[in-house]
Design a protein around this motif. Structure first.
Motif, PDB file in Angstrom:
ATOM      1  N   LEU A  28      30.377 -12.099 -66.575  1.00 56.53           N
ATOM      2  CA  LEU A  28      29.519 -12.668 -65.542  1.00 56.53           C
ATOM      3  C   LEU A  28      30.323 -13.540 -64.586  1.00 56.53           C
ATOM      4  O   LEU A  28      30.192 -13.432 -63.361  1.00 56.53           O
ATOM      5  CB  LEU A  28      28.399 -13.476 -66.201  1.00 56.53           C
ATOM      6  CG  LEU A  28      27.346 -14.093 -65.286  1.00 56.53           C
ATOM      7  CD1 LEU A  28      26.651 -13.005 -64.469  1.00 56.53           C
ATOM      8  CD2 LEU A  28      26.324 -14.853 -66.110  1.00 56.53           C
ATOM      9  N   LEU A  29      31.193 -14.375 -65.131  1.00 56.28           N
ATOM     10  CA  LEU A  29      32.030 -15.242 -64.298  1.00 56.28           C
ATOM     11  C   LEU A  29      33.036 -14.444 -63.481  1.00 56.28           C
ATOM     12  O   LEU A  29      33.414 -14.842 -62.375  1.00 56.28           O
ATOM     13  CB  LEU A  29      32.760 -16.263 -65.181  1.00 56.28           C
ATOM     14  CG  LEU A  29      31.890 -17.342 -65.837  1.00 56.28           C
ATOM     15  CD1 LEU A  29      32.717 -18.170 -66.812  1.00 56.28           C
ATOM     16  CD2 LEU A  29      31.260 -18.242 -64.777  1.00 56.28           C
ATOM     17  N   SER A  30      33.464 -13.289 -64.026  1.00 52.54           N
ATOM     18  CA  SER A  30      34.477 -12.482 -63.337  1.00 52.54           C
ATOM     19  C   SER A  30      33.946 -11.854 -62.047  1.00 52.54           C
ATOM     20  O   SER A  30      34.728 -11.354 -61.230  1.00 52.54           O
ATOM     21  CB  SER A  30      34.997 -11.376 -64.260  1.00 52.54           C
ATOM     22  OG  SER A  30      34.039 -10.337 -64.415  1.00 52.54           O
ATOM     23  N   LEU A  31      32.635 -11.871 -61.840  1.00 53.25           N
ATOM     24  CA  LEU A  31      32.064 -11.282 -60.633  1.00 53.25           C
ATOM     25  C   LEU A  31      32.490 -12.019 -59.371  1.00 53.25           C
ATOM     26  O   LEU A  31      32.443 -11.463 -58.274  1.00 53.25           O
ATOM     27  CB  LEU A  31      30.534 -11.248 -60.723  1.00 53.25           C
ATOM     28  CG  LEU A  31      29.935 -10.339 -61.801  1.00 53.25           C
ATOM     29  CD1 LEU A  31      28.419 -10.415 -61.778  1.00 53.25           C
ATOM     30  CD2 LEU A  31      30.390  -8.897 -61.625  1.00 53.25           C
ATOM     31  N   VAL A  32      32.915 -13.271 -59.511  1.00 51.01           N
ATOM     32  CA  VAL A  32      33.370 -14.039 -58.343  1.00 51.01           C
ATOM     33  C   VAL A  32      34.856 -13.808 -58.076  1.00 51.01           C
ATOM     34  O   VAL A  32      35.401 -14.319 -57.101  1.00 51.01           O
ATOM     35  CB  VAL A  32      33.110 -15.551 -58.546  1.00 51.01           C
ATOM     36  CG1 VAL A  32      31.628 -15.801 -58.755  1.00 51.01           C
ATOM     37  CG2 VAL A  32      33.907 -16.102 -59.721  1.00 51.01           C
ATOM     38  N   ALA A  90      17.794 -10.105 -60.781  1.00 48.74           N
ATOM     39  CA  ALA A  90      17.165 -10.864 -59.700  1.00 48.74           C
ATOM     40  C   ALA A  90      17.954 -12.122 -59.360  1.00 48.74           C
ATOM     41  O   ALA A  90      18.007 -12.543 -58.198  1.00 48.74           O
ATOM     42  CB  ALA A  90      15.735 -11.227 -60.096  1.00 48.74           C
ATOM     43  N   VAL A  91      18.590 -12.728 -60.365  1.00 46.57           N
ATOM     44  CA  VAL A  91      19.359 -13.958 -60.149  1.00 46.57           C
ATOM     45  C   VAL A  91      20.751 -13.654 -59.597  1.00 46.57           C
ATOM     46  O   VAL A  91      21.213 -14.286 -58.643  1.00 46.57           O
ATOM     47  CB  VAL A  91      19.463 -14.767 -61.460  1.00 46.57           C
ATOM     48  CG1 VAL A  91      20.419 -15.942 -61.290  1.00 46.57           C
ATOM     49  CG2 VAL A  91      18.086 -15.271 -61.886  1.00 46.57           C
ATOM     50  N   ILE A  92      21.442 -12.668 -60.189  1.00 49.11           N
ATOM     51  CA  ILE A  92      22.833 -12.363 -59.817  1.00 49.11           C
ATOM     52  C   ILE A  92      22.895 -11.601 -58.496  1.00 49.11           C
ATOM     53  O   ILE A  92      23.802 -11.812 -57.684  1.00 49.11           O
ATOM     54  CB  ILE A  92      23.520 -11.573 -60.950  1.00 49.11           C
ATOM     55  CG1 ILE A  92      23.549 -12.434 -62.219  1.00 49.11           C
ATOM     56  CG2 ILE A  92      24.942 -11.157 -60.560  1.00 49.11           C
ATOM     57  CD1 ILE A  92      23.954 -11.687 -63.463  1.00 49.11           C
ATOM     58  N   GLY A 127      16.602  -1.841 -56.911  1.00 49.05           N
ATOM     59  CA  GLY A 127      17.029  -3.031 -57.627  1.00 49.05           C
ATOM     60  C   GLY A 127      18.520  -3.274 -57.527  1.00 49.05           C
ATOM     61  O   GLY A 127      19.238  -2.591 -56.795  1.00 49.05           O
ATOM     62  N   LYS A 128      18.985  -4.236 -58.281  1.00 51.98           N
ATOM     63  CA  LYS A 128      20.378  -4.656 -58.244  1.00 51.98           C
ATOM     64  C   LYS A 128      21.194  -3.989 -59.352  1.00 51.98           C
ATOM     65  O   LYS A 128      20.672  -3.196 -60.137  1.00 51.98           O
ATOM     66  CB  LYS A 128      20.461  -6.176 -58.341  1.00 51.98           C
ATOM     67  CG  LYS A 128      19.731  -6.896 -57.202  1.00 51.98           C
ATOM     68  CD  LYS A 128      20.264  -6.477 -55.837  1.00 51.98           C
ATOM     69  CE  LYS A 128      19.513  -7.165 -54.709  1.00 51.98           C
ATOM     70  NZ  LYS A 128      20.032  -6.764 -53.372  1.00 51.98           N
ATOM     71  N   SER A 129      22.471  -4.359 -59.425  1.00 49.99           N
ATOM     72  CA  SER A 129      23.412  -3.573 -60.225  1.00 49.99           C
ATOM     73  C   SER A 129      23.818  -4.191 -61.553  1.00 49.99           C
ATOM     74  O   SER A 129      24.107  -3.461 -62.506  1.00 49.99           O
ATOM     75  CB  SER A 129      24.675  -3.313 -59.389  1.00 49.99           C
ATOM     76  OG  SER A 129      25.498  -2.350 -59.991  1.00 49.99           O
ATOM     77  N   PHE A 130      23.886  -5.506 -61.646  1.00 52.73           N
ATOM     78  CA  PHE A 130      24.423  -6.165 -62.856  1.00 52.73           C
ATOM     79  C   PHE A 130      23.313  -6.844 -63.640  1.00 52.73           C
ATOM     80  O   PHE A 130      22.588  -7.677 -63.093  1.00 52.73           O
ATOM     81  CB  PHE A 130      25.475  -7.202 -62.456  1.00 52.73           C
ATOM     82  CG  PHE A 130      26.194  -7.837 -63.617  1.00 52.73           C
ATOM     83  CD1 PHE A 130      27.422  -7.352 -64.034  1.00 52.73           C
ATOM     84  CD2 PHE A 130      25.645  -8.913 -64.296  1.00 52.73           C
ATOM     85  CE1 PHE A 130      28.088  -7.939 -65.101  1.00 52.73           C
ATOM     86  CE2 PHE A 130      26.293  -9.503 -65.369  1.00 52.73           C
ATOM     87  CZ  PHE A 130      27.521  -9.006 -65.767  1.00 52.73           C
ATOM     88  N   PRO A 131      23.193  -6.508 -64.942  1.00 51.84           N
ATOM     89  CA  PRO A 131      23.901  -5.485 -65.726  1.00 51.84           C
ATOM     90  C   PRO A 131      23.168  -4.143 -65.663  1.00 51.84           C
ATOM     91  O   PRO A 131      22.072  -4.061 -65.110  1.00 51.84           O
ATOM     92  CB  PRO A 131      23.848  -6.068 -67.142  1.00 51.84           C
ATOM     93  CG  PRO A 131      22.535  -6.797 -67.168  1.00 51.84           C
ATOM     94  CD  PRO A 131      22.323  -7.348 -65.780  1.00 51.84           C
TER      95      PRO A 131
END
Length: 258
Positions: A75-79, A155-157, A178-182
């Motif tokens: 999760l942190l690696s997304l930045v 929804a958050v990420i 929708g979004k991609s992660f996860p």
């Protein structure tokens, strides 16, 4: 493939496909509040001692803590900007590299449905009538809570899907909303594999088959252009983690009733 085409032409199958399509296109604002309220009532009516036993069990389980730690790192690696480049490179290998015949596209479309909630419902019905009703209840509850967790995280990420962010993405089938992660399909596939392994009591051959199928579901999500590698890896960890939680909850229930 002729049998598959013939099956898809069946009127009942086509009606089921339309129903599934309508459910898939419901916005989270419609079903998330309903699911949250339902699960809130469930949590309220479950005895406090039950949750206490679950928490104590989780704290003493090192593999679960490790999985949670790795998931947080992903999760942190997304930045990390370099991480996006690596993601895009690996994604391209699955999505565009090599030949893409029509039969392979159809196979991937079929395999990816193993991570669909409809498949979970079918398995739960089989478990209820042929194996163990308690396991079927646990299976459905775990699926609903996992679904909620995945959608709330998306929804958050708010990570865009690859076909929105990248160029020349090969999309197989309908573009997912929708979004991609996860990855929801991957998390569901690994959750089912972990829960079903409980029934097979750690049989190596069963574990190999179940986790290979779950891994193939993850591969299809990249092949079809719906998810990045880190989305799939996060989904695999989350689904496995949730499955082990379900196994522990099942063990706690038996301790309390025995």
């Amino acid at each position: 493939m002729k049998r598959i085409d013939h099956l898809r032409e069946n009127q009942w199958v086509r009606q089921c496909e339309r129903l599934i399509g309508r459910v898939r296109h419901l916005r989270p604002v419609v079903w998330v509040p309903v699911l949250v309220v339902a699960l809130s009532f469930y949590v309220i009516f479950v005895p406090h001692t039950f949750w206490k036993h679950v928490w104590i069990t989780i704290k003493g389980n090192t593999p679960l803590i490790c999985m949670l730690f790795v998931f947080c790192l992903l999760l942190l690696s997304l930045v990390w900007s370099k991480g996006q480049s690596i993601d895009a490179y690996v994604f391209a290998l699955f999505n565009r590299h090599g030949a893409r015949p029509r039969w392979l596209d159809r196979t991937m479309l079929l395999l990816t449905e193993l991570g669909n909630g409809i498949v979970t419902l079918i398995i739960a019905l089989v478990l209820y009538f042929a194996v163990n009703a308690h396991l079927a209840y646990e299976f459905v509850l775990g699926t609903l809570t996992l679904w909620l967790v995945v959608e709330l995280m998306k929804a958050v990420i708010r990570r865009p899907r690859p076909f929105i962010y990248l160029e020349d993405v090969r999309v197989v089938g309908i573009r997912a909303r929708g979004k991609s992660f996860p990855s929801g399909h991957t998390s569901q596939a690994f959750y089912m594999a972990t829960m079903l392994l409980q029934y097979f009591q750690g049989n190596f051959a069963a574990a190999l088959v179940l986790y290979v199928l779950a891994s193939l579901v993850g591969a299809t999500r990249m092949y079809m252009g719906m998810h990045y590698p880190r989305d799939v890896l996060a989904g695999a960890i989350l689904g496995t983690f949730w499955g082990f939680i379900g196994v522990l909850v099942n063990a706690v229930i038996f301790q309390l009733v025995s």
